[in-house]
Design an enzyme around this catalytic site. Structure first.
Site, PDB file in Angstrom:
ATOM      1  N   ASP A 264     -99.101  53.902   2.904  1.00  0.00           N
ATOM      2  CA  ASP A 264    -100.257  53.439   3.657  1.00  0.00           C
ATOM      3  C   ASP A 264    -100.030  53.944   5.089  1.00  0.00           C
ATOM      4  OD1 ASP A 264    -102.438  51.864   4.578  1.00  0.00           O
ATOM      5  OD2 ASP A 264    -101.036  50.258   5.117  1.00  0.00           O
TER       6      ASP A 264
ATOM      7  N   ASP B  23    -101.741  52.623   8.534  1.00  0.00           N
ATOM      8  CA  ASP B  23    -101.679  51.560   9.545  1.00  0.00           C
ATOM      9  C   ASP B  23    -100.782  50.411   9.090  1.00  0.00           C
ATOM     10  OD1 ASP B  23    -103.686  52.684  11.456  1.00  0.00           O
ATOM     11  OD2 ASP B  23    -104.981  52.502   9.705  1.00  0.00           O
TER      12      ASP B  23
END
Ligand SMILES: [Mg+2]
Ligand SMILES: [Zn+2]
Length: 174
Positions: free
Chosen positions: A8, A10
């Site tokens: 991922d 953020d």
């Protein structure tokens, strides 16, 4: 077939900041380069899968996102790390209708499988939200790690919850 380390963005690569798109606001999380270097040396491709609803919300443009992405890829390159590809979902169900790419949907991971012939069963995903983990499971990834610095996250479907990124490879190599 190749294995991949899915990340991922953020909250895993950079410190979470709402609707981040400026280079000057992008702060790498401690341990991310070491994590990538470790898995790269084991032959994993490194692939980023990120929800970016700020685009459909109009907070930043595709061009803003691409500019930040190019910069980010270059910062990894300076550390000797190759990011194979960054997949992003610019959608939000309330604004652009349902899509198959926004996590917890597995669309971005399945796209990567197709494009790079990824062995998902032997791949790994690291995320900071349960929807990242759900996307991994839906795609057939067996090992997923929830990064929770606070250590307060109660339960997760992830293989393991870790409070430091480096804990992932310690746990994984056991
Ligand atoms: Mg995140
Ligand atoms: Zn989407």
């Amino acid at each position: 077939m190749k294995k991949a380390l899915f990340l991922d963005r953020d909250g895993i690569i950079n410190v979470e900041l709402n609707y981040l798109y400026k280079i000057e606001d992008f702060k790498f999380i401690d341990g991310i380069f070491e994590l990538c270097t470790h898995y790269q040396s084991l032959g994993y491709l490194i692939i980023v899968v990120t929800n970016q609803s700020g685009i459909v919300r109009g907070y930043y443009s595709e061009a803003d996102f691409e500019k930040l992405t190019s910069w980010m890829i270059n910062e990894f390159a300076k550390e000797g790390i190759k990011i194979t590809k960054v997949y992003h979902c610019p959608h939000h169900p309330e604004l652009s209708g349902a899509c198959s790419c926004r996590k917890p949907e597995p669309g971005m991971i399945l796209e990567a499988k197709k494009e790079f012939d990824i062995d998902l069963e032997n791949s790994i995903l690291v995320g900071d939200k349960e929807r990242d983990i759900e996307a991994a499971i839906a795609a057939g990834i067996k090992k997923s790690y929830l990064f929770d610095e606070t250590g307060l996250h109660k339960t997760s479907k992830a293989t393991k919850t870790v409070s430091k990124l480096k804990d992932i490879y310690y746990v994984d190599t056991k």
